[in-house]
Design a protein around this motif. Structure first.
Motif, PDB file in Angstrom:
ATOM      1  N   ARG A 125      55.089  57.402  94.319  1.00 10.08           N
ATOM      2  CA  ARG A 125      56.259  57.781  95.124  1.00 10.08           C
ATOM      3  C   ARG A 125      57.481  58.024  94.233  1.00 10.08           C
ATOM      4  O   ARG A 125      58.175  59.027  94.367  1.00 10.08           O
ATOM      5  N   ALA A 126      57.736  57.091  93.313  1.00  7.82           N
ATOM      6  CA  ALA A 126      58.872  57.249  92.407  1.00  7.82           C
ATOM      7  C   ALA A 126      58.694  58.482  91.526  1.00  7.82           C
ATOM      8  O   ALA A 126      59.656  59.205  91.231  1.00  7.82           O
ATOM      9  N   THR A 127      57.451  58.732  91.098  1.00  4.93           N
ATOM     10  CA  THR A 127      57.180  59.911  90.268  1.00  4.93           C
ATOM     11  C   THR A 127      57.511  61.193  91.012  1.00  4.93           C
ATOM     12  O   THR A 127      58.163  62.104  90.476  1.00  4.93           O
ATOM     13  N   LEU A 128      57.083  61.289  92.272  1.00  2.00           N
ATOM     14  CA  LEU A 128      57.370  62.487  93.058  1.00  2.00           C
ATOM     15  C   LEU A 128      58.865  62.649  93.311  1.00  2.00           C
ATOM     16  O   LEU A 128      59.400  63.765  93.261  1.00  2.00           O
ATOM     17  N   TRP A 129      59.556  61.556  93.575  1.00  2.00           N
ATOM     18  CA  TRP A 129      61.009  61.651  93.770  1.00  2.00           C
ATOM     19  C   TRP A 129      61.692  62.135  92.495  1.00  2.00           C
ATOM     20  O   TRP A 129      62.677  62.895  92.553  1.00  2.00           O
ATOM     21  N   GLY A 130      61.190  61.712  91.345  1.00  2.00           N
ATOM     22  CA  GLY A 130      61.754  62.197  90.091  1.00  2.00           C
ATOM     23  C   GLY A 130      61.566  63.696  89.927  1.00  2.00           C
ATOM     24  O   GLY A 130      62.482  64.417  89.491  1.00  2.00           O
ATOM     25  N   ILE A 131      60.387  64.194  90.298  1.00  2.00           N
ATOM     26  CA  ILE A 131      60.129  65.634  90.241  1.00  2.00           C
ATOM     27  C   ILE A 131      61.038  66.373  91.222  1.00  2.00           C
ATOM     28  O   ILE A 131      61.623  67.417  90.901  1.00  2.00           O
ATOM     29  N   ALA A 132      61.175  65.823  92.431  1.00  2.00           N
ATOM     30  CA  ALA A 132      62.034  66.450  93.440  1.00  2.00           C
ATOM     31  C   ALA A 132      63.478  66.532  92.964  1.00  2.00           C
ATOM     32  O   ALA A 132      64.175  67.535  93.200  1.00  2.00           O
ATOM     33  N   SER A 133      63.951  65.484  92.299  1.00  2.00           N
ATOM     34  CA  SER A 133      65.339  65.502  91.827  1.00  2.00           C
ATOM     35  C   SER A 133      65.531  66.536  90.728  1.00  2.00           C
ATOM     36  O   SER A 133      66.538  67.254  90.700  1.00  2.00           O
ATOM     37  N   ALA A 134      64.572  66.654  89.808  1.00  2.00           N
ATOM     38  CA  ALA A 134      64.688  67.661  88.748  1.00  2.00           C
ATOM     39  C   ALA A 134      64.705  69.070  89.337  1.00  2.00           C
ATOM     40  O   ALA A 134      65.493  69.927  88.907  1.00  2.00           O
ATOM     41  N   TYR A 135      63.862  69.310  90.326  1.00  2.00           N
ATOM     42  CA  TYR A 135      63.788  70.641  90.951  1.00  2.00           C
ATOM     43  C   TYR A 135      65.090  70.971  91.683  1.00  2.00           C
ATOM     44  O   TYR A 135      65.621  72.087  91.572  1.00  2.00           O
ATOM     45  N   ALA A 136      65.637  70.015  92.411  1.00  2.00           N
ATOM     46  CA  ALA A 136      66.873  70.258  93.165  1.00  2.00           C
ATOM     47  C   ALA A 136      68.086  70.346  92.254  1.00  2.00           C
ATOM     48  O   ALA A 136      68.931  71.242  92.398  1.00  2.00           O
ATOM     49  N   TRP A 137      68.215  69.402  91.312  1.00  2.00           N
ATOM     50  CA  TRP A 137      69.403  69.405  90.437  1.00  2.00           C
ATOM     51  C   TRP A 137      69.432  70.630  89.534  1.00  2.00           C
ATOM     52  O   TRP A 137      70.493  70.980  88.999  1.00  2.00           O
ATOM     53  N   THR A 138      68.296  71.312  89.356  1.00  2.00           N
ATOM     54  CA  THR A 138      68.310  72.600  88.652  1.00  2.00           C
ATOM     55  C   THR A 138      69.368  73.521  89.248  1.00  2.00           C
ATOM     56  O   THR A 138      70.134  74.168  88.523  1.00  2.00           O
ATOM     57  N   LEU A 139      69.428  73.564  90.577  1.00  2.00           N
ATOM     58  CA  LEU A 139      70.371  74.468  91.249  1.00  2.00           C
ATOM     59  C   LEU A 139      71.806  73.972  91.166  1.00  2.00           C
ATOM     60  O   LEU A 139      72.730  74.781  91.216  1.00  2.00           O
ATOM     61  N   TRP A 140      72.005  72.677  91.030  1.00  2.00           N
ATOM     62  CA  TRP A 140      73.361  72.162  90.780  1.00  2.00           C
ATOM     63  C   TRP A 140      73.916  72.837  89.534  1.00  2.00           C
ATOM     64  O   TRP A 140      75.063  73.295  89.503  1.00  2.00           O
TER      65      TRP A 140
END
Length: 308
Positions: A248-263
């Motif tokens: 779960r933590a691993t997937l959240w880390g991937i999700a954050s990297a993908y989203a913060w790319t657009l930041w």
């Protein structure tokens, strides 16, 4: 997330004169390093030692609500994890907090070397008073994508093709959600300060109620922790390191990297400051893209969907 300019804005000294504990007093001002969008100053007078954070108006585009940040900063301070809040100038992007003396700012290696202490401070924050708002990284990613398209900003090649994969990840994470807690949501290493007694956590711009697994995964993503270090952080936080929590933590880390790319690509499109936001974004995107393509990604989805 945190060097943009103050063109057309009040000078720092003009801002300081609006702050009750600083106005009209002799003061020593020291610009502080760090921060990609905000300007931070340590300001000392005979009776006060504070940090003044001045934020550009553009941060509103990036899902920063200053009223929420103020409320959440007060809540975090009440736990002893956040810095004490000294003043706040509504509508002006100015927050004043107490300077934490003799504190060492972490880098990635310091996070990795202090996982147990980091986890203890995060647990303390999560057990504190409720925050004013909800933080949903997938909703923020969709908002950022709309901003990118509405402004015709440059999108990383291949970003759109991965949206269906990200959607599958969102669905898997929603199967057995954790209870929401007050989360910081942007725990890059520079937001950890070690005062010798405890690890303090500062800068609550993106704070909001969220799953603790996101906090753990985002720490790992920001500090470039190894798989083994992520597992150790999960164990330190939860008291156990079962496969479901790690996945779960691993997937959240991937999700954050993908989203913060657009930041970062939004900042690049806005021409904010002289920092290379595009290169910063591509580092996030490359790591997210690599994780999506990893043969173990499907197993992560299956583990999270089945775990209880």
């Amino acid at each position: 997330m945190e060097a943009g300019g103050l063109t057309g804005s009040p000078t720092p000294d003009q801002v300081f004169d609006r702050i009750a504990v600083l106005a009209g007093r002799p003061r020593v001002v020291t610009p502080l390093p760090g921060g990609l969008t905000n300007h931070n100053y340590r300001v000392r007078t005979a009776s006060n030692d504070v940090v003044v954070r001045i934020s550009p108006a553009s941060t509103g585009l990036l899902a920063v609500d200053r009223e929420h940040e103020y409320h959440n900063s007060l809540a975090a301070a009440s736990t002893g994890v956040g810095a004490d809040v000294v003043d706040y100038l509504p509508g002006q992007g100015v927050l004043v907090v107490a300077f934490i003396p003799e504190a060492i700012t972490y880098d990635d290696s310091a996070v990795a070397a202090n996982l147990t202490r980091v986890a203890a401070s995060v647990r303390r924050l999560h057990a504190g008073p409720a925050f004013a708002n909800r933080f949903d990284i997938f909703a923020i990613q969709r908002r950022y994508l709309d901003i990118m398209r509405d402004n015709a900003f440059r999108l990383p090649d291949g970003y759109g093709e991965l949206l269906p994969v990200a959607s599958r990840m969102e669905v898997a994470l929603a199967v057995h959600p954790e209870d929401l807690v007050p989360c910081h949501n942007d725990l890059l290493a520079a937001n950890f300060l070690d005062d010798g007694l405890a690890v303090r956590i500062v800068d609550y711009e993106y704070s909001g109620a969220n799953e603790p697994g996101f906090e753990i995964g985002n720490i790992a993503q920001e500090a470039h922790l190894s798989t083994e270090q992520l597992a150790a952080l999960v164990a330190a936080y939860y008291g156990r390191a079962d496969a479901g929590l790690i996945a779960r933590a691993t997937l959240w880390g991937i999700a954050s990297a993908y989203a913060w790319t657009l930041w970062g690509t939004i900042q690049s499109g806005l021409g904010a400051g002289d920092f290379d936001f595009w290169a910063w974004s591509m580092d996030k995107f490359d790591r997210a893209r690599t994780s999506f393509a990893d043969p173990g990604f499907e197993k992560l989805l299956d583990t999270v969907g089945a775990a209880r």
